[in-house]
Scaffold this active site. Structure first.
Site, mmCIF file in Angstrom:
data_model
loop_
_atom_site.group_PDB
_atom_site.id
_atom_site.type_symbol
_atom_site.label_atom_id
_atom_site.label_comp_id
_atom_site.label_asym_id
_atom_site.label_seq_id
_atom_site.Cartn_x
_atom_site.Cartn_y
_atom_site.Cartn_z
ATOM 1 N N ARG A 1 0.825 -1.210 0.000
ATOM 2 C CA ARG A 1 0.000 0.000 0.000
ATOM 3 C C ARG A 1 0.863 1.265 0.000
ATOM 4 N NH1 ARG A 1 -3.588 2.388 4.438
ATOM 5 N NH2 ARG A 1 -5.302 3.395 3.324
ATOM 6 N N HIS B 1 0.289 4.277 -2.586
ATOM 7 C CA HIS B 1 -0.037 5.631 -2.137
ATOM 8 C C HIS B 1 1.058 6.621 -2.496
ATOM 9 C CE1 HIS B 1 -3.654 5.305 0.727
ATOM 10 N NE2 HIS B 1 -3.643 4.229 -0.045
ATOM 11 N N ASP B 2 2.261 6.145 -2.698
ATOM 12 C CA ASP B 2 3.328 7.029 -3.169
ATOM 13 C C ASP B 2 3.129 7.356 -4.643
ATOM 14 O OD1 ASP B 2 5.815 8.459 -3.210
ATOM 15 O OD2 ASP B 2 6.745 6.706 -4.134
ATOM 16 N N VAL C 1 0.322 9.799 -6.025
ATOM 17 C CA VAL C 1 0.417 11.222 -5.688
ATOM 18 C C VAL C 1 1.669 11.804 -6.345
ATOM 19 C CG1 VAL C 1 0.543 12.924 -3.836
ATOM 20 C CG2 VAL C 1 -0.783 10.833 -3.522
ATOM 21 N N SER D 1 7.719 10.621 -2.060
ATOM 22 C CA SER D 1 7.254 11.817 -1.343
ATOM 23 C C SER D 1 6.432 11.451 -0.118
ATOM 24 C CB SER D 1 6.438 12.721 -2.276
ATOM 25 O OG SER D 1 5.331 12.008 -2.818
ATOM 26 N N ASN E 1 -4.038 8.844 4.463
ATOM 27 C CA ASN E 1 -2.827 8.233 5.009
ATOM 28 C C ASN E 1 -2.729 8.228 6.530
ATOM 29 O OD1 ASN E 1 -1.885 7.733 2.397
ATOM 30 N ND2 ASN E 1 -0.790 9.673 2.281
ATOM 31 N N HIS F 1 -6.344 -5.912 -2.408
ATOM 32 C CA HIS F 1 -7.166 -6.043 -1.213
ATOM 33 C C HIS F 1 -7.474 -7.500 -0.875
ATOM 34 C CE1 HIS F 1 -8.860 -1.658 -1.112
ATOM 35 N NE2 HIS F 1 -7.561 -1.730 -0.908
ATOM 36 N N THR F 2 -6.814 -8.411 -1.547
ATOM 37 C CA THR F 2 -6.942 -9.814 -1.165
ATOM 38 C C THR F 2 -6.132 -10.109 0.094
ATOM 39 O OG1 THR F 2 -6.943 -12.067 -2.035
ATOM 40 C CG2 THR F 2 -4.974 -10.754 -2.468
#
Length: 327
Positions: free
Chosen positions: A70, A74-75, A78, A84, A102, A201-202
């Site tokens: 994740r 999420h890096d 963005v 970052s 986050n 998401h498994t």
């Protein structure tokens, strides 16, 4: 002059096509600048060092595999794969760690710091934090029994972060299908890639605050699942941080159980179940629920593509000595 309905639709379609082509061009340019053997001569032990650290971290806590995966997602979503997300707030940086998607949710920073410290001891100033995130995500999936892929390397680290972009560019758990498609399309992903990437998401867990509305107010959820989840997620905000598995059947194994759950209305998050809700992605979900190898292949390809979102290369950015702060 105001656009009529037909002209407005045509304009929106043209704009979406233009944005997709821009992202595709950037993707092709990035792909040419990255390479799988980037550290062969400068830090030959880089990949084995990251792999060993990830295996140890996941062995200590299996949930960490999902967390590291994740982090990379999420890096990259963005402003590109530039590490970052790892930057702490300073007087000049309003970072991404405290953004709504986050804060209190994204984790694994300590594992990345440990890996960075190990790499700095054997080849200082060589391996970027952005590359560590990309390799650690792959190694986490493998450690959980999922597919592998050759990570392209050569990213450099940003010297800034964006709290605002983190709040606006990351897909939310409350999104409906059309908004999910739009959000991923803006990053250059097809519907098929959206569904494949969602298969992350498994594994992993989600906080009660992210699925409370679904289990109490939505009707397209298996009743026995909803009843079970309510024991750990009451209507009280006091339970906001209580955790439940994203895949109730095999949450510590990277398999296609996520899709099998969706076809039974057992998706935990609203955004998950939207992928199988009578829309254009239903057939993709059904296919992955029946064919794990197809999911593995498409997931690996989509992850490779995601890792090439607007990286800093060449002389852009820097190689941070400490992933949480600029040199």
């Amino acid at each position: 002059m105001a656009l009529n309905s037909h002209s407005s639709i045509s304009f929106k379609r043209s704009l979406c096509l233009f944005l997709f082509l821009v992202v595709l061009l950037n993707f092709k340019m990035a792909s040419a600048q990255l390479s799988t053997d980037f550290y062969n001569s400068t830090c030959s032990k880089a990949l084995s060092t990251i792999e060993a650290a990830v295996i140890k971290a996941v062995a200590n806590e299996q949930r960490m595999g999902a967390s590291l995966l994740r982090l990379h997602f999420h890096d990259c979503f963005v402003n590109g794969c530039d590490a970052s997300i790892l930057l702490d707030d300073t007087s000049s940086i309003n970072g991404e760690k405290t953004s709504a998607p986050n804060v209190g949710s994204v984790r694994g920073y300590d594992v990345i710091d440990t890996i960075k410290s190990q790499l700095e001891s054997i080849c200082p100033g060589v391996v970027s934090c952005a590359d560590i995130l990309a390799v650690a995500a792959r190694d986490s999936v493998v450690a959980l029994g999922g597919p592998s892929w050759k990570v392209e390397l050569g990213r450099r680290d940003s010297t800034n972060a964006s709290f605002t972009a983190a709040n606006t560019q990351l897909p939310s758990f409350i999104l409906d299908l059309d908004d999910l498609i739009t959000t991923f399309s803006q990053k250059g992903f097809t519907e098929k890639e959206l569904v494949a990437l969602s298969g992350a998401h498994t594994t992993g867990e989600a906080r009660c605050v992210t699925f409370r509305n679904r289990i109490y107010n939505e009707t397209n959820i298996d009743s026995s699942l909803a009843t079970s989840l309510k024991t750990n997620c009451s209507s009280s905000t006091a339970d906001d941080d209580n955790l439940s598995s994203l895949d109730a059947t095999s949450h510590v194994i990277f398999d296609n159980g996520y899709y099998k759950n969706l076809v039974k209305n057992k998706g935990l998050l609203h955004s998950d179940q939207q992928l199988f809700s009578g829309g254009s992605t239903d057939s993709l979900v059904t296919n992955y629920s029946e064919n794990a190898n197809e999911f593995y292949k498409d997931f690996a390809n989509a992850m490779l593509k995601m890792g090439q979102l607007s990286p800093l290369t060449g002389t852009n950015g820097q190689i941070r000595t400490n992933c949480s702060k600029v040199n």
